[in-house]
Motif scaffolding. Structure first.
Motif, PDB file in Angstrom:
ATOM      1  N   ILE A 118      15.949  10.565  18.491  1.00  0.00           N
ATOM      2  CA  ILE A 118      15.803   9.585  17.405  1.00  0.00           C
ATOM      3  C   ILE A 118      14.776   8.534  17.791  1.00  0.00           C
ATOM      4  N   MET A 119      14.791   8.105  19.051  1.00  0.00           N
ATOM      5  CA  MET A 119      13.849   7.086  19.506  1.00  0.00           C
ATOM      6  C   MET A 119      12.409   7.586  19.389  1.00  0.00           C
ATOM      7  N   ILE A 120      12.192   8.862  19.749  1.00  0.00           N
ATOM      8  CA  ILE A 120      10.838   9.429  19.633  1.00  0.00           C
ATOM      9  C   ILE A 120      10.429   9.520  18.167  1.00  0.00           C
ATOM     10  N   SER A 121      11.368   9.938  17.308  1.00  0.00           N
ATOM     11  CA  SER A 121      11.061  10.034  15.877  1.00  0.00           C
ATOM     12  C   SER A 121      10.764   8.667  15.284  1.00  0.00           C
ATOM     13  N   CYS A 122      11.442   7.638  15.785  1.00  0.00           N
ATOM     14  CA  CYS A 122      11.232   6.273  15.271  1.00  0.00           C
ATOM     15  C   CYS A 122       9.865   5.722  15.638  1.00  0.00           C
ATOM     16  N   SER A 123       9.164   6.371  16.578  1.00  0.00           N
ATOM     17  CA  SER A 123       7.797   5.927  16.888  1.00  0.00           C
ATOM     18  C   SER A 123       6.916   6.085  15.652  1.00  0.00           C
ATOM     19  N   SER A 124       7.192   7.121  14.841  1.00  0.00           N
ATOM     20  CA  SER A 124       6.461   7.300  13.581  1.00  0.00           C
ATOM     21  C   SER A 124       6.745   6.150  12.637  1.00  0.00           C
ATOM     22  N   LEU A 125       8.010   5.762  12.582  1.00  0.00           N
ATOM     23  CA  LEU A 125       8.415   4.671  11.697  1.00  0.00           C
ATOM     24  C   LEU A 125       7.720   3.371  12.097  1.00  0.00           C
ATOM     25  N   VAL A 126       7.717   3.080  13.398  1.00  0.00           N
ATOM     26  CA  VAL A 126       7.070   1.849  13.886  1.00  0.00           C
ATOM     27  C   VAL A 126       5.580   1.885  13.575  1.00  0.00           C
ATOM     28  N   PHE A 127       4.955   3.034  13.780  1.00  0.00           N
ATOM     29  CA  PHE A 127       3.521   3.150  13.515  1.00  0.00           C
ATOM     30  C   PHE A 127       3.211   2.897  12.043  1.00  0.00           C
ATOM     31  N   ILE A 128       3.942   3.564  11.159  1.00  0.00           N
ATOM     32  CA  ILE A 128       3.691   3.398   9.727  1.00  0.00           C
ATOM     33  C   ILE A 128       4.014   1.974   9.281  1.00  0.00           C
ATOM     34  N   ALA A 129       5.077   1.401   9.831  1.00  0.00           N
ATOM     35  CA  ALA A 129       5.449   0.022   9.478  1.00  0.00           C
ATOM     36  C   ALA A 129       4.330  -0.946   9.847  1.00  0.00           C
ATOM     37  N   THR A 130       3.754  -0.795  11.034  1.00  0.00           N
ATOM     38  CA  THR A 130       2.677  -1.696  11.459  1.00  0.00           C
ATOM     39  C   THR A 130       1.396  -1.435  10.682  1.00  0.00           C
ATOM     40  N   LEU A 131       1.173  -0.152  10.323  1.00  0.00           N
ATOM     41  CA  LEU A 131      -0.024   0.186   9.540  1.00  0.00           C
ATOM     42  C   LEU A 131       0.039  -0.434   8.146  1.00  0.00           C
ATOM     43  N   VAL A 132       1.151  -0.234   7.455  1.00  0.00           N
ATOM     44  CA  VAL A 132       1.283  -0.761   6.105  1.00  0.00           C
ATOM     45  C   VAL A 132       1.286  -2.293   6.125  1.00  0.00           C
ATOM     46  N   PHE A 133       1.840  -2.860   7.195  1.00  0.00           N
ATOM     47  CA  PHE A 133       1.872  -4.321   7.356  1.00  0.00           C
ATOM     48  C   PHE A 133       0.463  -4.858   7.582  1.00  0.00           C
ATOM     49  N   LEU A 134      -0.317  -4.125   8.371  1.00  0.00           N
ATOM     50  CA  LEU A 134      -1.708  -4.527   8.632  1.00  0.00           C
ATOM     51  C   LEU A 134      -2.518  -4.530   7.341  1.00  0.00           C
ATOM     52  N   ILE A 135      -2.430  -3.448   6.578  1.00  0.00           N
ATOM     53  CA  ILE A 135      -3.222  -3.355   5.344  1.00  0.00           C
ATOM     54  C   ILE A 135      -2.765  -4.387   4.330  1.00  0.00           C
ATOM     55  N   SER A 136      -1.451  -4.588   4.222  1.00  0.00           N
ATOM     56  CA  SER A 136      -0.904  -5.574   3.291  1.00  0.00           C
ATOM     57  C   SER A 136      -1.388  -6.978   3.625  1.00  0.00           C
ATOM     58  N   THR A 137      -1.491  -7.260   4.925  1.00  0.00           N
ATOM     59  CA  THR A 137      -1.896  -8.604   5.375  1.00  0.00           C
ATOM     60  C   THR A 137      -3.406  -8.805   5.294  1.00  0.00           C
ATOM     61  N   VAL A 138      -4.149  -7.823   5.771  1.00  0.00           N
ATOM     62  CA  VAL A 138      -5.606  -7.970   5.855  1.00  0.00           C
ATOM     63  C   VAL A 138      -6.266  -7.751   4.499  1.00  0.00           C
ATOM     64  N   ALA A 139      -5.871  -6.673   3.801  1.00  0.00           N
ATOM     65  CA  ALA A 139      -6.496  -6.357   2.510  1.00  0.00           C
ATOM     66  C   ALA A 139      -5.856  -7.113   1.357  1.00  0.00           C
ATOM     67  N   LYS A 140      -4.648  -7.624   1.552  1.00  0.00           N
ATOM     68  CA  LYS A 140      -3.904  -8.372   0.527  1.00  0.00           C
ATOM     69  C   LYS A 140      -3.748  -7.560  -0.770  1.00  0.00           C
ATOM     70  N   ASN A 141      -3.550  -6.236  -0.580  1.00  0.00           N
ATOM     71  CA  ASN A 141      -3.465  -5.339  -1.734  1.00  0.00           C
ATOM     72  C   ASN A 141      -2.290  -4.375  -1.532  1.00  0.00           C
ATOM     73  N   THR A 142      -1.268  -4.521  -2.362  1.00  0.00           N
ATOM     74  CA  THR A 142      -0.060  -3.710  -2.226  1.00  0.00           C
ATOM     75  C   THR A 142      -0.346  -2.233  -2.475  1.00  0.00           C
ATOM     76  N   ALA A 143      -1.060  -1.934  -3.556  1.00  0.00           N
ATOM     77  CA  ALA A 143      -1.342  -0.541  -3.918  1.00  0.00           C
ATOM     78  C   ALA A 143      -2.123   0.169  -2.822  1.00  0.00           C
ATOM     79  N   LEU A 144      -3.101  -0.515  -2.265  1.00  0.00           N
ATOM     80  CA  LEU A 144      -3.916   0.062  -1.206  1.00  0.00           C
ATOM     81  C   LEU A 144      -3.070   0.337   0.037  1.00  0.00           C
ATOM     82  N   ALA A 145      -2.217  -0.612   0.396  1.00  0.00           N
ATOM     83  CA  ALA A 145      -1.364  -0.463   1.581  1.00  0.00           C
ATOM     84  C   ALA A 145      -0.415   0.723   1.425  1.00  0.00           C
TER      85      ALA A 145
END
Length: 561
Positions: free
Chosen positions: A446-473
């Protein structure tokens, strides 16, 4: 304390959304229903289609027989007899409901072959012309049948009597569903093969001692030498097969697909077949690699081959150990451990989807609505504001994973029995088989699988913060998450195996485990394995870099009207 308060408020705000509430309820319902649905699936899911296929083949055989009735020539009568044999075999399939992966299927085919052998000797006894018989044989060795014509009547009758007795014996095994007798027959047949191969070796050794000098003798010696070499390779393999069959026979293990011991034995048989695939030499590999366009050096091929071989040997050892010590190996039967192991990844996928939905708008929405200014005028550091939102996203994602899996653990235990969870897992470490706790094993996966979750969470958070665009994120994160494995498969099919050394395939670890086609392609075509731990480490490191970019951008950015 302010960080805790901010995170709590963010969580409350997110769970007030109807879509998040609905998705949470659906996840819990799925965790409850999943084991019930799995339990309702028959082990032999192809049974119905196999039955329908057998009935169709029987009808087709009967129509063919009807078309032969008017042909009274010897050739026509031979064809008619073989058609009758086919119908008789098809009736055994239909009347005894012999389905997919049924051991009786093998006996029916043996019955068909013996019936053909019997028909051949009867053609000779009835005085059919030699040329006509030999030209129209089915499933028979023409050289053996040709010998019948030169035998005495008594010898022909003896052969006929033996085939009749063999045919009746096989039929009784099928009709009585006598799996023990079937296993004994398999042992006898294997013993017969070993005896024939030993005879071939003896014949070669005798001729070699004579050291023939004539051309015919030399030719015969070369032929026997090749057969002897093949026999020396084949005999140990048959002896391995014999060991498996004897274990089944001695322990009266049936062929029921719901019997874990049967499934373990069948897997041992499959692994032994895999183990017998020889390693190519450099010339053979070079030719094959050139033909298939494989981008891998011979040294890499040897390394991967040996690694795969080691995995196969360890798997066989673990299966034998489980059989001998009455320990069910994981995924050998539909039980609580196997169902949980096969279904927990679904909740990681659902958690990632929820994280994308929440994370895509958690910062961007503040900008689009203008509420970001109200947040920033608070006497709280910017990094704490952003961190509280990140924590809210991660808490939701990881919370969904563990609540979903915990619910699945309980529902699976209720359906299949909690005692299964106490059964240890078997693993080979430094050549020795050790017992592992299933729960600890599951948590590590489960911990290894959650690495995907952490990656996607940080990716979507980065785009949401930097691009300020929900649809794009949301769009980019969803596309990357769902498209990573198909893109990997496409590159592997193009022989670009370097892709598995990158983080890309592991963006969606859950898909790789739920649908193991990628691993199968790598294993079968290249002898390579996916490195899940290595992939998880890469994802976490990249996530850290993305978080640094996100926080630096947010802290330094001016908020304009």
């Amino acid at each position: 304390m302010k960080l805790f308060s901010l995170t709590y408020n963010e969580l409350v705000k997110q769970f007030k959304k109807p879509s998040i509430k609905l998705l949470s309820i659906l996840i819990l319902v799925a965790a409850i229903i999943f084991p019930i649905a799995i339990n309702s699936i028959p082990e032999n899911r192809y049974y119905k289609s196999t039955m329908e296929s057998n009935k169709f083949l029987l009808q087709d055989a009967e129509l063919y027989l009807e078309s032969l009735k008017d042909d009274k020539t010897q050739k026509g009568k031979i064809k008619f007899e073989y058609a009758m044999i086919n119908i008789e075999a098809r009736k055994l399939y239909v009347e005894n409901e012999v389905g997919h992966r049924d051991w009786r299927e093998k006996e029916i085919e043996n019955y068909r072959n013996v019936s053909s052998n019997l028909a051949a000797i009867e053609f000779v006894l009835e005085g059919y012309e030699k040329d006509i018989v030999l030209e129209n044989l089915q499933n028979d060795d023409s050289n053996e049948v040709e010998k019948y014509f030169n035998m005495t009547l008594a010898k022909k009758k003896e052969i006929e009597s033996n085939f009749i007795a063999e045919k009746e014996k096989i039929k009784n095994i099928i009709l009585n569903n006598d799996y023990i007798a079937h296993t004994q027959e398999e042992i006898n047949r294997t013993n017969s093969q070993i005896a024939q191969l030993n005879s071939c070796i003896s014949e070669y050794e005798k001729l070699m001692k004579k050291n023939p000098t004539d051309e015919a003798g030399k030719s015969k010696l070369l032929e026997l030498e090749k057969k002897s070499k093949d026999a020396k390779i084949r005999i140990p393999q048959l002896q391995q097969d014999m060991e498996v069959m004897k274990f089944r026979f001695d322990n009266k293990i049936d062929y029921d697909l719901n019997n874990w011991k049967n499934n373990s034995i069948q897997q041992i048989e499959n692994e032994l077949i895999e183990l017998r695939n020889p390693m190519l030499d450099e010339k053979q590999y070079s030719s094959q690699a050139s033909l298939e366009g494989v981008e891998m050096t011979y040294d890499e091929y040897v390394k991967n081959f040996n690694k795969k071989r080691e995995v196969t040997i360890n798997q066989i050892k673990e299966l034998w150990y489980g059989l001998e010590n009455n320990i069910t190996v994981l995924n050998q039967i539909k039980d609580a451990r196997s169902v949980l192991d096969g279904g927990y990844e679904i909740f990681v996928v659902l958690a990632v989807i929820m994280v994308i939905i929440i994370g895509g708008g958690i910062v961007a929405t503040e900008y689009s609505k203008g509420t970001i200014r109200l947040l920033l005028i608070r006497p709280v550091s910017r990094w704490k504001i952003l961190l509280s939102k990140l924590l809210a996203v991660l808490i939701v994602g990881i919370g969904v994973v563990f609540i979903g899996i915990a619910t699945l653990y309980i529902s699976t235990g209720v359906v299949f029995g909690f005692e299964t969870y106490k059964t240890p897992l078997l693993d080979t470490i430094s050549g020795s088989i050790v017992h592992l706790s299933y729960i600890k094993f599951l948590l590590s996966k489960i911990m290894i699988s959650c690495s995907s979750l952490v990656f996607i969470a940080t990716l979507v958070f980065l785009i949401s913060t930097v691009a300020k665009n929900t649809a794009l994120a949301v769009a980019i994160s969803m596309m990357l998450y769902l498209g990573a494995v198909p893109a990997t498969d496409m590159l592997i099919s193009l022989k670009q195996t370097w892709i598995i050394s990158t983080f890309i395939p592991y963006i969606n670890v859950s898909y790789l485990r739920l649908i193991p086609s990628t691993q199968q392609m790598l294993s079968q075509s290249f002898g390579m394995q996916l490195e899940y731990t290595q992939g998880a480490i890469q994802l976490i490191l990249i996530s850290i870099v993305m978080l640094l970019i996100t926080f630096i951008t947010f802290i330094r950015r001016d908020v304009k009207n």
